[in-house]
Scaffold this active site. Structure first.
Site, PDB file in Angstrom:
ATOM      1  N   ASN A 243      -5.105  -9.355   3.687  1.00 21.10           N
ATOM      2  CA  ASN A 243      -6.472  -8.937   4.005  1.00 21.10           C
ATOM      3  C   ASN A 243      -7.350 -10.126   4.388  1.00 21.10           C
ATOM      4  O   ASN A 243      -8.551 -10.156   4.070  1.00 21.10           O
ATOM      5  CB  ASN A 243      -7.085  -8.182   2.819  1.00 21.10           C
ATOM      6  CG  ASN A 243      -7.023  -6.671   3.015  1.00 21.10           C
ATOM      7  OD1 ASN A 243      -7.446  -6.150   4.042  1.00 21.10           O
ATOM      8  ND2 ASN A 243      -6.474  -5.974   2.041  1.00 21.10           N
TER       9      ASN A 243
ATOM     10  N   ASP B  92      -1.653   2.249  10.062  1.00 25.21           N
ATOM     11  CA  ASP B  92      -2.641   1.498  10.838  1.00 25.21           C
ATOM     12  C   ASP B  92      -2.300   0.009  10.875  1.00 25.21           C
ATOM     13  O   ASP B  92      -3.092  -0.792  11.368  1.00 25.21           O
ATOM     14  CB  ASP B  92      -4.048   1.696  10.271  1.00 25.21           C
ATOM     15  CG  ASP B  92      -4.144   1.346   8.793  1.00 25.21           C
ATOM     16  OD1 ASP B  92      -3.091   1.302   8.129  1.00 25.21           O
ATOM     17  OD2 ASP B  92      -5.257   1.132   8.298  1.00 25.21           O
ATOM     18  N   HIS B  93      -1.124  -0.355  10.366  1.00 25.88           N
ATOM     19  CA  HIS B  93      -0.614  -1.725  10.429  1.00 25.88           C
ATOM     20  C   HIS B  93       0.685  -1.748  11.222  1.00 25.88           C
ATOM     21  O   HIS B  93       1.353  -0.723  11.374  1.00 25.88           O
ATOM     22  CB  HIS B  93      -0.340  -2.284   9.031  1.00 25.88           C
ATOM     23  CG  HIS B  93      -1.566  -2.557   8.223  1.00 25.88           C
ATOM     24  ND1 HIS B  93      -1.978  -3.830   7.888  1.00 25.88           N
ATOM     25  CD2 HIS B  93      -2.473  -1.712   7.668  1.00 25.88           C
ATOM     26  CE1 HIS B  93      -3.076  -3.757   7.163  1.00 25.88           C
ATOM     27  NE2 HIS B  93      -3.394  -2.479   7.015  1.00 25.88           N
TER      28      HIS B  93
ATOM     29  N   CYS C 160     -23.848   9.773  25.380  1.00 28.52           N
ATOM     30  CA  CYS C 160     -23.900   8.317  25.274  1.00 28.52           C
ATOM     31  C   CYS C 160     -24.395   7.721  26.593  1.00 28.52           C
ATOM     32  O   CYS C 160     -24.216   8.307  27.663  1.00 28.52           O
ATOM     33  CB  CYS C 160     -22.528   7.755  24.915  1.00 28.52           C
ATOM     34  SG  CYS C 160     -21.276   7.940  26.192  1.00 28.52           S
TER      35      CYS C 160
ATOM     36  N   GLU D  51       0.840  -1.204   0.000  1.00 30.76           N
ATOM     37  CA  GLU D  51       0.000   0.000   0.000  1.00 30.76           C
ATOM     38  C   GLU D  51       0.878   1.260   0.000  1.00 30.76           C
ATOM     39  O   GLU D  51       0.736   2.150   0.831  1.00 30.76           O
ATOM     40  CB  GLU D  51      -0.970   0.008   1.181  1.00 30.76           C
ATOM     41  CG  GLU D  51      -2.171   0.908   0.945  1.00 30.76           C
ATOM     42  CD  GLU D  51      -3.228   0.801   2.021  1.00 30.76           C
ATOM     43  OE1 GLU D  51      -4.226   1.538   1.915  1.00 30.76           O
ATOM     44  OE2 GLU D  51      -3.081   0.010   2.960  1.00 30.76           O
TER      45      GLU D  51
ATOM     46  N   CYS E  60     -20.824   6.848  20.358  1.00 30.63           N
ATOM     47  CA  CYS E  60     -19.950   7.105  21.501  1.00 30.63           C
ATOM     48  C   CYS E  60     -18.583   7.583  21.005  1.00 30.63           C
ATOM     49  O   CYS E  60     -18.050   7.075  20.020  1.00 30.63           O
ATOM     50  CB  CYS E  60     -19.791   5.833  22.338  1.00 30.63           C
ATOM     51  SG  CYS E  60     -18.648   5.984  23.723  1.00 30.63           S
TER      52      CYS E  60
ATOM     53  N   ASP F 101       0.302  -8.073   3.274  1.00 28.16           N
ATOM     54  CA  ASP F 101      -1.048  -7.873   3.786  1.00 28.16           C
ATOM     55  C   ASP F 101      -2.004  -8.626   2.860  1.00 28.16           C
ATOM     56  O   ASP F 101      -2.311  -8.164   1.768  1.00 28.16           O
ATOM     57  CB  ASP F 101      -1.362  -6.373   3.816  1.00 28.16           C
ATOM     58  CG  ASP F 101      -2.808  -6.086   4.196  1.00 28.16           C
ATOM     59  OD1 ASP F 101      -3.515  -7.018   4.616  1.00 28.16           O
ATOM     60  OD2 ASP F 101      -3.223  -4.914   4.073  1.00 28.16           O
TER      61      ASP F 101
END
Length: 603
Positions: free
Chosen positions: A195, A324-325, A546, A37, A572, A193
């Site tokens: 997925n 995020d990995h 919430c 990516e 929330c 990755d």
């Protein structure tokens, strides 16, 4: 030997995070580093993005023109080497290939390894095969002892039938390539990755229907324990390790509570490198894999952010820098070097768009001669081959009778001077005069400094203008003199120049105009700030609390296509986490009273 796989979620961002590509690569201290990516388009590639000293790189970018697929995905493999063009190290591949169908047209060594194309995937047309490779999702590097696949598997939503079919074709064809290589006795390492979280232990919120996913079933079918030929190296080394995740949701802050999934993998298939009569207890993983684990230090969530998780507020209070990995690494032992070989042609160093066109040795030497002031060979015109003047300043060409025409005044003063000079003296004279002329032209049009304006003002003040009369003694009295006029008069009294007096008066008027404009802008800014505070207060009053924490929710909009697309809702504000943790997101959800402006405009 150390191999690392890492979904960088944008290579530019990771390079900026570490300061340079080389800093990013060196941080892993690995021999082979596989990124997925990268989000780089082929026409945007530059040396600072794909080239680093001490590494060879092999990339694949998306070639798809489909909407949303340009500048998407992309993989690149970096191999650490000591020598640039030839090496006996195993990290430098003996050959490399973009894609895995064999149809990208850049793999000479792998053409003989593609009998599967004619036999096993007759159901796919050539256009379908090319479409699988068009998104830049695979780079293959052959390291003699093993073939390394750097793979970025497609993502397919539960109701996106088109992408589900694409993902099915992708892994069907990829598996055929693996089987073809294994049939030839090659060893395979697959990293990237994919997925796919293979088992419930690899997913934070695995439900009852988790195992029924077709891609999970496919993944498990290729593993040794289910009759396949691959080993999931991480699970082989850590069979019971829980909460070992490599990917977390960006929008919900799930990484704060380690609420993720393990979708980044290292798979191995094939025999070990040992020569033994009894190979029953031998395997590549058992004999050559020393360790395999997740590099948790690259996670975005740090201890300080975990402690303040209750202030997540939809991501506005906690900054999670990074992908995020998380990377996954594998350490190999007893991998011998290979025979001396050259760098494969797929290397980034051979791509013109990365390094630019290669210069010839002659052009480099000629540039060096000019810079060092070495005399150039004289051509028929009597001038050096690389004449430093512009075209307009070139000397005239010599006619058939040997006469020399008039010279341009910029390069020569007169024809007589030119005739009197000959050979190298003439060449040096012309060159020096042209250089001086160019410097004068450059200085004339160069940007003036701030001090130059003050110097001009002092010159005006010291030198009186003959066309002006001295009005410094002509003072007019008024009942209520203007402060600006008084200031102007005092300045003029000390000046000998009426022009300076006029300049000071204009400056005063400009200052007054700037003060008036500044006050108007400040008043408008204050009014806008007060109005925004009022609107913000109204919005806060309309936001529900919430149920779990009695805290203001965050508003979001449905982006998924469907009947609710564009509709606003409240959830929330805390980071997503396990339901057993009271500090995590309580799961509160409420539709907004009215639909968003986008939805209203569509009806």
């Amino acid at each position: 030997m150390k191999i690392v796989t890492y979904n960088v979620n944008g290579l530019r961002q990771r390079i900026a995070q570490f300061g340079s590509l080389r800093n990013l690569l060196n941080s892993f201290d690995a021999d082979i580093i596989c990124f997925q990516e990268t989000k780089l388009r082929r026409q945007e590639l530059t040396a600072d993005l794909v080239m680093a000293h001490g590494y060879e790189s092999f990339f694949s970018c998306s070639r798809s023109s489909q909407k949303g697929r340009t500048g998407y995905s992309g993989v690149i493999t970096f191999c650490r080497v000591k020598l640039a063009f030839a090496s006996g190290e195993v990290a430098l591949p003996v050959s490399a290939e973009e894609g895995f169908t064999g149809l990208m047209g850049n793999s000479e060594a792998c053409k003989v390894e593609l009998p599967f194309l004619a036999e096993d995937i007759e159901e796919f047309s050539q256009d379908e095969l090319l479409s699988v490779d068009s998104e830049g999702r695979c780079v293959i590097t052959d390291h003699d002892h093993f073939v390394l696949f750097n793979v970025y598997g497609p993502r397919a939503g539960g109701d996106d039938e088109e992408r589900i079919q694409f993902k099915q074709k992708f892994y069907q064809i990829l598996q055929k390539r693996w089987e073809s290589l294994l049939h030839m006795g090659r060893r395979i390492i697959v990293v990237g990755d994919l997925n796919i979280a293979p088992s419930a232990i690899d997913r934070c919120d695995a439900g009852p229907e988790f195992d029924n996913n077709e891609f999970r079933r496919w993944f498990r079918s290729i593993l040794l324990e289910n009759g396949g030929q691959f080993s999931d190296v991480f699970r082989t080394k850590h069979p019971d390790k829980r909460e070992a995740y490599t990917c977390w949701s960006q929008s919900t802050g799930a990484e704060v509570f380690n609420f993720g999934s393990r979708i980044d993998h290292i798979l191995c298939a094939g025999s070990c490198l040992h020569e033994s009569d009894d190979m029953q207890c031998h395997s590549f993983v058992r004999c050559h894999v020393q360790e395999c684990d997740i590099l948790t230090q690259y996670k975005r969530a740090k201890p300080e952010s975990i402690l303040s998780a209750h202030r997540w507020k939809g991501g506005r209070s906690i900054k999670l820098e990074g992908s995020d990995h998380a990377p996954v690494f594998m350490t190999l032992v007893d991998i011998p070097d290979v025979s001396l070989h050259s760098t494969p042609s797929l290397s980034s160093r051979y791509v013109p768009m990365v390094h630019g066109l290669q210069q010839t040795i002659v052009s480099v030497l000629m540039k060096r001669q000019v810079s060092e002031g070495i005399e150039e060979p004289v051509e028929k015109t009597g001038l050096p081959a690389m004449f430093p003047c512009d075209n307009s300043n070139y000397p005239p060409s010599q006619g058939s009778e040997g006469s020399i025409l008039e010279f341009n005044d910029t390069c020569g003063s007169s024809s007589q001077e030119a005739v009197s000079k000959s050979g190298s003296e003439y060449t040096k004279s012309i060159t020096m005069q042209c250089n001086v002329s160019k410097k004068k032209a450059r200085n004339q049009w160069s940007q003036l400094s701030l001090m130059s304006f003050f110097k001009k003002s002092s010159n005006i003040e010291n030198g009186a203008d003959d066309s002006c009369t001295d009005n410094s003694d002509n003072k007019t009295e008024t009942s209520q003199p203007d402060p600006c006029e008084l200031e102007t008069q005092s300045v003029c009294d000390n000046s000998d120049s009426p022009k300076q007096c006029r300049l000071d008066t204009d400056a005063c008027d400009q200052n007054l105009a700037k003060l008036t404009e500044s006050s108007i802008k400040k008043e408008k800014s204050n009014m806008a700030s007060l109005e925004w505070q009022r609107i913000h207060q109204l919005m806060q009053n309309s936001i529900p609390l919430c149920k779990g924490h009695k805290e203001p929710c965050v508003a979001r909009v449905v982006k998924k296509q469907g009947p609710n697309c564009g509709r606003r809702f409240y959830v929330c504000s805390r980071a997503e986490g396990p339901s057993s943790n009271p500090e995590a997101n309580c799961g509160y959800f409420k539709w907004a009273a009215s639909k968003s402006r986008n939805e209203k405009s569509s009806h």
